[in-house]
Design a protein around this motif. Structure first.
Motif: not given
Length: 486
Positions: A45-59, A87-97
């Motif tokens: 289980q992962i908390a606050n993964i949305e922030q990591l999605v944003t960081l990877y997108h900015q990277f 696994h988790a990061l791509p799925k979260a990024a897809k959910r966030q568009g």
């Protein structure tokens, strides 16, 4: 160290990172199976993964550089981090568009010693996954140069465990090593220097961040019965007989009664006290180390059934620290090293001293020396391997106190302590502690923390480098400790 380390070896070569998309894909595909079957992790289980999605997108847009600083309580943490990224990061990024590249990954820093005990294939695998090895006991200029280059301009972010090694404790953060902060400042300096040399009109210098990642584990079903069985086995190995009046009928998934918990704790503490006395006697008798052995205390107890303990938690902790200091001193005297610095620093220096005698820089071609010279080189390596055994014992107990289980007698804390004792007893028996016993399936909890800005601290770093590194290191320590869930 592996048994092959009893012979002289050629110099320990740097294993350059050589990322392979095919190997990454294969490792990613096998990861869920490995997590379940090898690591005993049924869920993450992962908390606050949305922030990591944003960081990877900015990277990926070239707007930020960052390092993932993850907690390291067990040997399975890198697998969990790999799952988070692949696994988790791509799925979260897809959910966030949010669009991300097909390979969300990180260059990770690992101890060069891992392939020595885990197998040479691990070095190859880590290389193909973009890993960067580092020798922690000396200024590893080659590794530091590669880390610095990858941090500033690599295809992926950097990942590293700031504690330096796993400490075996779910709810205790070991002292953070200053290398992580230093890497961050180097990156910020390199980016600022590159911007000064570039043409005007270029985009602003991307900020440099350190992102703390919390890692913890919980049993899906507390394995009390299995832990009692492991405790019973350790008692037998140590020459202790389990108390005849020990409460029976412990069941996995069912919390023990207070009486059962108290009995388990007393047995665990009694085992620790017995091992402590044995080791004090060992160093006092055979190394004349002058360890304070308790007056009148038995040095063996093959028929003991008494579950009473005679030491307070505070006295146990004090004597354990004194014993660890003695063990390190014995090894340091052999290698001619000063007994200074904290325990992790002393362990790293000893490891490097042993490697210097095993991986011979002065004998780059062992095939051309005489048989007598080779025999002497092997003897030096064998002695170094034997003496580093003292440090390996200490390394296991760096974060151990006498209060950890008493403060919170949870299944997790009982299990962690039993695994540490298993490690020690295995080494005392002359066996490898790996693989560790599997007590039960666990759930991993990962938390993406708030990023710490390195770039904002760059002026302070230029003014006082040591203080800036110390302050950032302390802030990272506080951030990781704040994410621990009791």
């Amino acid at each position: 160290m592996a048994s092959s380390m009893t012979q002289a070896q050629p110099p320990l070569a740097f294993i350059p990172p050589d990322f392979s998309p095919l190997v990454w894909w294969m490792a990613r595909s096998l990861l869920p199976f490995r997590l379940r079957q090898t690591c005993g992790i049924a869920d993450i289980q992962i908390a606050n993964i949305e922030q990591l999605v944003t960081l990877y997108h900015q990277f990926e847009q070239g707007n930020v550089r960052f390092l993932l600083a993850f907690r390291h309580p067990t040997t399975h943490d890198p697998d969990c981090l790999f799952y988070l990224l692949s696994h988790a990061l791509p799925k979260a990024a897809k959910r966030q568009g949010v669009p991300l590249s097909p390979q969300t990954h990180a260059h990770f820093i690992y101890d060069r010693g891992i392939p020595l005990w885990a197998g040479g294939y691990v070095g190859w695998l880590y290389s193909k996954l973009g890993g960067i090895p580092i020798r922690r006991g000396r200024a590893d200029t080659t590794s530091l140069r590669v880390i610095r280059q990858k941090f500033a301009s690599g295809a992926f972010p950097i990942a590293a465990a700031p504690e330096g090694a796993n400490n075996g404790h779910n709810e205790v953060v070991a002292p953070i090593e200053p290398g992580i902060a230093q890497f961050g400042f180097w990156c910020a300096e390199d980016l600022a220097k590159a911007a000064d040399c570039s043409e005007t009109g270029m985009k602003p210098t991307p900020p440099v961040l350190i992102v703390p990642i919390g890692v913890q584990y919980r049993y899906l079903s507390p394995p009390w019965r299995q832990m009692e069985q492991l405790l019973r086995q350790l008692e037998r190995d140590a020459g202790l007989t389990s108390p005849s009046h020990a409460p029976a009928f412990l069941q996995d998934g069912t919390d023990p009664t207070e009486a059962q918990k108290t009995n388990l704790y007393r047995r665990l503490f009694r085992l620790g006290e017995h091992l402590l006395r044995l080791m004090e006697h060992y160093y006092d008798k055979f190394y004349q180390a002058g360890v304070a052995v308790q007056k009148g205390a038995p040095t063996h107890a093959s028929s003991s059934t008494d579950d009473q303990v005679t030491l307070s938690n505070e006295e146990f902790s004090r004597r354990l620290q004194a014993l660890m200091d003695t063990a390190l001193t014995v090894a340091e005297q052999f290698f001619g090293l000063p007994s200074k610095g904290n325990v992790p620093d002393r362990c790293r220096r000893l490891e490097q001293a042993a490697w210097d005698r095993i991986f011979r820089e002065d004998l780059k071609d062992l095939d051309v020396i005489s048989a007598v010279e080779r025999g002497l080189a092997d003897r030096v390596a064998e002695e170094a391997d034997l003496r580093i055994w003292h440090m390996r014992l200490v390394e296991t107990f760096v974060s151990v106190t006498g209060n950890y289980v008493r403060e919170k007698p949870s299944a997790e804390r009982f299990g962690e302590t039993l695994i540490l004792v298993w490690d020690m007893v295995s080494r005392l028996k002359g066996k490898s502690p790996f693989p560790y016993p599997k007590l039960g399936q666990r759930r991993a909890f990962l938390t993406v923390g708030e990023p710490l800005s390195v770039s904002d601290r760059l002026p302070a770093y230029r003014s006082n480098r040591r203080q800036a590194v110390t302050t950032l290191t302390q802030d990272l320590q506080s951030a990781l400790e704040a994410m621990i869930q009791s």
